[in-house]
Write a protein that holds these residues in place. Structure first.
Motif, PDB file in Angstrom:
ATOM      1  N   GLU A  23       9.658   6.467  -2.589  1.00 41.64           N
ATOM      2  CA  GLU A  23      10.733   6.827  -4.332  1.00 41.64           C
ATOM      3  C   GLU A  23       9.160   6.976  -5.076  1.00 41.64           C
ATOM      4  O   GLU A  23       8.425   5.998  -4.554  1.00 41.64           O
ATOM      5  CB  GLU A  23      11.352   5.391  -4.441  1.00 41.64           C
ATOM      6  CG  GLU A  23      12.274   5.181  -3.670  1.00 41.64           C
ATOM      7  CD  GLU A  23      13.147   4.045  -3.380  1.00 41.64           C
ATOM      8  OE1 GLU A  23      14.208   3.967  -3.058  1.00 41.64           O
ATOM      9  OE2 GLU A  23      12.768   2.773  -4.187  1.00 41.64           O
ATOM     10  N   PRO A  24       9.200   7.349  -6.094  1.00 39.43           N
ATOM     11  CA  PRO A  24       8.419   7.207  -7.548  1.00 39.43           C
ATOM     12  C   PRO A  24       8.602   5.647  -7.091  1.00 39.43           C
ATOM     13  O   PRO A  24       9.300   4.268  -7.194  1.00 39.43           O
ATOM     14  CB  PRO A  24       8.637   7.396  -8.417  1.00 39.43           C
ATOM     15  CG  PRO A  24       9.795   8.790  -8.300  1.00 39.43           C
ATOM     16  CD  PRO A  24      10.497   7.735  -6.496  1.00 39.43           C
ATOM     17  N   LEU A 157       4.743  13.298  -2.219  1.00 43.68           N
ATOM     18  CA  LEU A 157       5.675  12.597  -3.084  1.00 43.68           C
ATOM     19  C   LEU A 157       4.114  11.956  -4.099  1.00 43.68           C
ATOM     20  O   LEU A 157       3.945  12.234  -4.705  1.00 43.68           O
ATOM     21  CB  LEU A 157       6.703  11.960  -3.037  1.00 43.68           C
ATOM     22  CG  LEU A 157       6.607  10.678  -3.945  1.00 43.68           C
ATOM     23  CD1 LEU A 157       7.827  11.707  -4.605  1.00 43.68           C
ATOM     24  CD2 LEU A 157       8.001   9.322  -3.559  1.00 43.68           C
ATOM     25  N   MET A 161       3.200  12.447  -8.168  1.00 39.63           N
ATOM     26  CA  MET A 161       2.401  11.211  -8.252  1.00 39.63           C
ATOM     27  C   MET A 161       1.527  10.490  -9.109  1.00 39.63           C
ATOM     28  O   MET A 161       0.825  10.362  -9.852  1.00 39.63           O
ATOM     29  CB  MET A 161       2.928   9.698  -7.347  1.00 39.63           C
ATOM     30  CG  MET A 161       4.183   9.363  -6.802  1.00 39.63           C
ATOM     31  SD  MET A 161       5.635   9.039  -8.511  1.00 39.63           S
ATOM     32  CE  MET A 161       5.852  10.529  -8.183  1.00 39.63           C
ATOM     33  N   LEU A 166       0.789   8.423 -12.809  1.00 42.77           N
ATOM     34  CA  LEU A 166       1.818   7.628 -12.078  1.00 42.77           C
ATOM     35  C   LEU A 166       1.314   6.024 -10.974  1.00 42.77           C
ATOM     36  O   LEU A 166       0.605   6.881 -10.344  1.00 42.77           O
ATOM     37  CB  LEU A 166       3.538   8.074 -11.891  1.00 42.77           C
ATOM     38  CG  LEU A 166       3.991   8.761 -12.976  1.00 42.77           C
ATOM     39  CD1 LEU A 166       5.227   9.597 -12.031  1.00 42.77           C
ATOM     40  CD2 LEU A 166       4.386   8.165 -13.905  1.00 42.77           C
ATOM     41  N   MET A 169       3.758   5.099  -5.206  1.00 43.99           N
ATOM     42  CA  MET A 169       5.025   5.273  -4.197  1.00 43.99           C
ATOM     43  C   MET A 169       5.238   4.308  -4.118  1.00 43.99           C
ATOM     44  O   MET A 169       4.460   3.266  -3.109  1.00 43.99           O
ATOM     45  CB  MET A 169       4.514   6.582  -3.705  1.00 43.99           C
ATOM     46  CG  MET A 169       4.140   6.228  -2.472  1.00 43.99           C
ATOM     47  SD  MET A 169       4.563   7.827  -1.378  1.00 43.99           S
ATOM     48  CE  MET A 169       3.750   7.426   0.346  1.00 43.99           C
TER      49      MET A 169
END
Length: 287
Positions: A23-24, A157, A161, A166, A169
């Motif tokens: 997941e982020p 992922l 990010m 961001l 994760m």
């Protein structure tokens, strides 16, 4: 009712695994949403009641429920998640200010787990079963959302990010039960920013090294305090050489000439140019 949240261990690097979902990592603060007997209460991970701070989240579900997630704010100017804005919301105490901030800095509750629903304790269920239940629960308004996830492909992922700048994760074992402690079944990978700084002083009482960077005009600008990640050998090394670099002191700090350089890792920069939670990596001996 408060349930102490499950905490993450730190993975040293991005990883992929067929037994994990990814997941982020949301750059907000942990929030446990508890609706019991129709009464809603909101708690931080340390059981601080913050119900009054987030009026936009005080909307009931169709039945009693306990959720785990992250509350976050979007900067309206940049469209990016902004940790400082959600801290501004969390620290607001007066009802007038809270109501004003609710309209100009609304929060989103990003839900990633359901711990109890319709009187049933779900924590002993495997994570993927809890995810399936969560996906079927209608959210009460636009300020609630369920976090997306992918299976197996953690490194892909994390690359996204990094590209979007961001926070990182989270990897979770698909069959993990919900444990109210720190567990290797849930692991975080932070998208660190690395910065070279000068060590320009240190605290007299508790540990902390003052840091600065050189601006484009050639002046030193303070950037905060290193409190994390400094091993005993690095502390001894700095204190062994800094006596000849002392330029002055006050009640709280001893100040040093900007001769000692270090690499730090930080989650990001604050709006006023400070490093956010910087951690020592190594001394920069090449400079």
């Amino acid at each position: 009712m408060f349930i102490s949240p499950m905490l993450l261990e730190t993975a040293h690097c991005p990883f992929s695994h067929s037994n994990y979902i990814f997941e982020p990592k949301i750059d907000g603060h942990r929030l446990v949403f508890s609706q019991q007997g129709g009464t809603i209460r909101l708690y931080t991970r340390h059981e601080t009641n913050c119900t009054s701070q987030y009026p936009e989240l005080l909307y009931p579900f169709d039945d009693d429920i306990i959720l785990d997630g992250e509350v976050a704010c979007i900067d309206p100017e940049t469209g990016r998640i902004d940790f400082e804005l959600v801290m501004n919301r969390f620290q607001a105490k007066k009802s007038e200010k809270i109501q004003k901030l609710t309209s100009i800095q609304p929060v989103t509750y990003v839900v990633f787990d359901v711990l109890q629903y319709k009187g049933k304790n779900l924590r002993k269920m495997p994570l993927m079963n809890r995810k399936e239940i969560l996906s079927g629960i209608p959210m009460p308004n636009k300020h609630f959302g369920v976090i997306p996830f992918i299976e197996a492909a953690g490194e892909a992922l994390f690359t996204q990010m990094e590209a979007q700048e961001l926070e990182g994760m989270v990897g979770k074992k698909q069959n993990s039960i919900y444990e109210s402690r720190r567990s290797a079944s849930w692991q975080k990978v932070i998208n660190w920013t690395y910065v070279d700084v000068f060590v320009t002083g240190y605290r007299k009482d508790e540990f902390g090294w003052l840091t600065s960077v050189v601006t484009e005009s050639g002046r030193l600008r303070p950037t905060g305090i290193i409190e994390l990640g400094v091993p005993p050998k690095a502390k001894s090394a700095l204190y062994g050489v800094c006596k000849s670099l002392v330029t002055g002191e006050d009640k709280n700090y001893v100040y040093l000439e900007p001769r000692i350089r270090a690499k730090v890792k930080t989650r990001n920069w604050t709006k006023n140019g400070m490093l956010r939670s910087p951690a020592f990596v190594e001394f920069n001996l090449s400079s």
